[in-house]
Structures are given as structure tokens and as C-alpha cells.
Scaffold this motif. Structure first.
Motif, PDB file in Angstrom:
ATOM      1  N   THR A 185      -4.563   6.922   2.679  1.00  0.00           N
ATOM      2  CA  THR A 185      -5.859   7.603   2.808  1.00  0.00           C
ATOM      3  C   THR A 185      -6.801   7.204   1.675  1.00  0.00           C
ATOM      4  OG1 THR A 185      -4.968   9.576   1.719  1.00  0.00           O
ATOM      5  CG2 THR A 185      -5.001   9.575   4.131  1.00  0.00           C
ATOM      6  N   ALA A 186      -6.264   6.985   0.477  1.00  0.00           N
ATOM      7  CA  ALA A 186      -7.115   6.533  -0.633  1.00  0.00           C
ATOM      8  C   ALA A 186      -7.655   5.141  -0.348  1.00  0.00           C
ATOM      9  CB  ALA A 186      -6.330   6.541  -1.936  1.00  0.00           C
ATOM     10  N   LEU A 187      -6.831   4.272   0.217  1.00  0.00           N
ATOM     11  CA  LEU A 187      -7.296   2.915   0.522  1.00  0.00           C
ATOM     12  C   LEU A 187      -8.323   2.920   1.647  1.00  0.00           C
ATOM     13  CD1 LEU A 187      -6.906  -0.254   0.189  1.00  0.00           C
ATOM     14  CD2 LEU A 187      -5.558  -0.005   2.266  1.00  0.00           C
ATOM     15  N   LEU A 188      -7.999   3.603   2.733  1.00  0.00           N
ATOM     16  CA  LEU A 188      -8.849   3.527   3.923  1.00  0.00           C
ATOM     17  C   LEU A 188     -10.080   4.425   3.856  1.00  0.00           C
ATOM     18  CD1 LEU A 188      -6.060   3.371   6.628  1.00  0.00           C
ATOM     19  CD2 LEU A 188      -7.416   1.479   5.714  1.00  0.00           C
ATOM     20  N   PHE A 189      -9.997   5.558   3.137  1.00  0.00           N
ATOM     21  CA  PHE A 189     -11.107   6.508   3.142  1.00  0.00           C
ATOM     22  C   PHE A 189     -11.611   6.870   1.747  1.00  0.00           C
ATOM     23  CE2 PHE A 189      -8.270   7.526   6.756  1.00  0.00           C
ATOM     24  CZ  PHE A 189      -9.097   7.064   7.764  1.00  0.00           C
ATOM     25  N   GLY A 190     -11.004   6.308   0.716  1.00  0.00           N
ATOM     26  CA  GLY A 190     -11.368   6.652  -0.653  1.00  0.00           C
ATOM     27  C   GLY A 190     -12.659   5.998  -1.114  1.00  0.00           C
ATOM     28  N   ASN A 191     -13.057   6.352  -2.321  1.00  0.00           N
ATOM     29  CA  ASN A 191     -14.268   5.830  -2.929  1.00  0.00           C
ATOM     30  C   ASN A 191     -14.041   4.375  -3.339  1.00  0.00           C
ATOM     31  OD1 ASN A 191     -16.656   5.436  -4.243  1.00  0.00           O
ATOM     32  ND2 ASN A 191     -16.251   6.869  -5.892  1.00  0.00           N
ATOM     33  N   GLN A 192     -14.920   3.497  -2.901  1.00  0.00           N
ATOM     34  CA  GLN A 192     -14.810   2.087  -3.240  1.00  0.00           C
ATOM     35  C   GLN A 192     -15.587   1.725  -4.482  1.00  0.00           C
ATOM     36  OE1 GLN A 192     -16.074   0.805   0.860  1.00  0.00           O
ATOM     37  NE2 GLN A 192     -14.794  -0.880   0.207  1.00  0.00           N
ATOM     38  N   LEU A 193     -16.480   2.574  -4.906  1.00  0.00           N
ATOM     39  CA  LEU A 193     -17.347   2.237  -6.023  1.00  0.00           C
ATOM     40  C   LEU A 193     -16.575   2.283  -7.328  1.00  0.00           C
ATOM     41  CD1 LEU A 193     -20.541   4.177  -4.987  1.00  0.00           C
ATOM     42  CD2 LEU A 193     -19.998   1.772  -4.640  1.00  0.00           C
ATOM     43  N   ILE A 198       0.839  -1.199   0.000  1.00  0.00           N
ATOM     44  CA  ILE A 198       0.000   0.000   0.000  1.00  0.00           C
ATOM     45  C   ILE A 198       0.876   1.253   0.000  1.00  0.00           C
ATOM     46  CG2 ILE A 198      -1.701   1.321   1.327  1.00  0.00           C
ATOM     47  CD1 ILE A 198      -2.722  -1.482   2.321  1.00  0.00           C
ATOM     48  N   ALA A 199       1.929   1.253   0.802  1.00  0.00           N
ATOM     49  CA  ALA A 199       2.823   2.417   0.860  1.00  0.00           C
ATOM     50  C   ALA A 199       3.465   2.689  -0.499  1.00  0.00           C
ATOM     51  CB  ALA A 199       3.905   2.196   1.915  1.00  0.00           C
ATOM     52  N   ASP A 200       3.760   1.636  -1.262  1.00  0.00           N
ATOM     53  CA  ASP A 200       4.363   1.796  -2.591  1.00  0.00           C
ATOM     54  C   ASP A 200       3.332   1.926  -3.700  1.00  0.00           C
ATOM     55  OD1 ASP A 200       6.982   1.952  -1.968  1.00  0.00           O
ATOM     56  OD2 ASP A 200       7.561   0.001  -2.765  1.00  0.00           O
ATOM     57  N   GLY A 201       2.054   1.814  -3.384  1.00  0.00           N
ATOM     58  CA  GLY A 201       1.010   1.937  -4.391  1.00  0.00           C
ATOM     59  C   GLY A 201       0.960   0.757  -5.338  1.00  0.00           C
ATOM     60  N   LEU A 202       1.283  -0.427  -4.847  1.00  0.00           N
ATOM     61  CA  LEU A 202       1.320  -1.628  -5.668  1.00  0.00           C
ATOM     62  C   LEU A 202       0.212  -2.603  -5.275  1.00  0.00           C
ATOM     63  CD1 LEU A 202       5.155  -2.374  -5.500  1.00  0.00           C
ATOM     64  CD2 LEU A 202       3.899  -1.558  -7.487  1.00  0.00           C
ATOM     65  N   THR A 203      -0.098  -3.500  -6.187  1.00  0.00           N
ATOM     66  CA  THR A 203      -0.946  -4.642  -5.866  1.00  0.00           C
ATOM     67  C   THR A 203      -0.032  -5.863  -5.764  1.00  0.00           C
ATOM     68  OG1 THR A 203      -1.361  -5.241  -8.168  1.00  0.00           O
ATOM     69  CG2 THR A 203      -2.885  -3.656  -7.152  1.00  0.00           C
ATOM     70  N   THR A 204      -0.559  -6.935  -5.244  1.00  0.00           N
ATOM     71  CA  THR A 204       0.232  -8.157  -5.125  1.00  0.00           C
ATOM     72  C   THR A 204       0.682  -8.642  -6.497  1.00  0.00           C
ATOM     73  OG1 THR A 204      -0.947  -8.770  -3.114  1.00  0.00           O
ATOM     74  CG2 THR A 204       0.236 -10.519  -4.229  1.00  0.00           C
TER      75      THR A 204
END
Length: 179
Positions: A167-175, A137-143
Motif C-alpha cells: 500500500t505504501a508503494l502503490l498509494f503512498g506519497n511519492q514526493l 516489495i513484500a520484504d521491504g527491500l530494494t534491489t
């Protein structure tokens, strides 16, 4: 919704040219999914276990039997955090009980020792798994991006900085905007 409608009807007449998306100065050409019959946005992958395209697919979790992607990544990360804290607290309380009650009943001591052992065995891999996902998450990567090493030589266009990634992961738009 749109993906399911195209998948059910098989009609691709409205989809002629691959859309292009620019993210941080890098142009991504959408890829066609032959199974779902849609153009996938960037970071969208088809999960063959679930038989659906998932936006921002991180991985398919065989323990949860779900894909971890844009809509549920925050809940997965929160689950990892909660389980890690739970097992570490259980290990701490069991250790405190064993130290403060050396003359406890044999059955209580054995039960507490078994709980402490289970907590230790569960918390160590969970902690490393949580730490790995924190790094991603800190590096903005997916597995998938980490495994395939997609951005080792190039700049990751999805990296917004450590704070903004969290903040995008925890509070961002999920839709989903695309699917």
C-alpha cells in the motif's frame, strides 16, 4: 531542488554535522555525497548513470534509461505487471486462434505462430522479473539491498509488513521529503 542548488553553488557551509535519522529503533547517519554536495537520507544512493542522488533507489533501468526510486517505483511496478499480462494474453489469444482454426490460411497460421513465440519469449522473463520485484516489495527491500544482502542477519528497519509495503508503494506519497 535543494540538492540541485547545493550542487550548483558548491556551498556546503550550512551542512556541518551529519544528520541522524531513527527508523524503527535503528539510527542511520546520513552519508555525504561528494558529487551532489548533500547529506543523503537513508536508502538514498547516487546513480552514476544519471549523475544524481535518488531517494529509495531501487536500480537504474537501462531499458528505460531512468533510475527507479521513490518517485517512479509504482509506475515501474505497474509497467512490469501490465507488460506481463499483455504478453500472456497475447500468447493465450494466439494459442486459442491456432487451436480453433486448424484450417486457417498458411500466412495467418505462420503469423499467429510467430506472435505466440514472441509472446512466450517475452512473457517468461517478464513474469520472473515481476515476481522478483513482488518479492522485494513484500520484504521491504530494494534491489541494491537484496544484492548487497544488507539485512540478512539483522531486521530490516524498512519492512512494515507485506500489506503495508504494497500500500505504501502503490498509494503512498511519492514526493521527496529530503531532496
Amino acid at each position: 531542488m535543494v540538492a540541485q542548488a547545493l550542487k550548483d553553488s558548491g556551498d556546503v557551509s550550512g551542512v556541518l554535522d551529519a544528520p541522524e535519522v531513527m527508523i524503527n529503533g535503528i539510527i542511520f547517519t546520513s552519508k555525504w555525497c561528494h558529487i551532489c554536495k548533500i547529506y543523503r537520507p537513508p536508502r538514498c544512493r547516487h546513480c552514476y548513470s544519471c549523475d544524481v542522488c535518488v531517494e529509495d533507489l531501487d536500480h537504474h533501468c537501462f531499458f528505460l534509461k531512468k533510475c527507479i526510486g521513490k518517485r517512479n517505483h509504482r509506475f515501474f511496478y505497474t509497467l512490469l505487471f501490465s507488460l506481463t499480462v499483455y504478453f500472456l494474453l497475447m500468447l493465450s489469444f494466439c494459442t486459442i486462434f491456432l487451436v480453433k482454426n486448424p484450417n486457417a490460411l498458411f500466412l495467418s497460421t505462420i503469423t499467429t505462430f510467430i506472435l505466440a513465440t514472441i509472446s512466450l519469449l517475452a512473457s517468461v522473463p517478464l513474469f520472473f522479473f515481476f515476481a522478483f520485484h513482488t518479492y522485494l516489495i513484500a520484504d521491504g527491500l530494494t534491489t541494491y539491498e537484496q544484492i548487497l544482502r544488507l539485512y540478512k542477519s539483522d531486521k530490516n528497519p524498512f519492512h512494515k509488513g507485506c500489506w503495508r509495503n504494497f500500500t505504501a508503494l502503490l498509494f503512498g506519497n511519492q514526493l521527496s521529503r529530503h531532496l
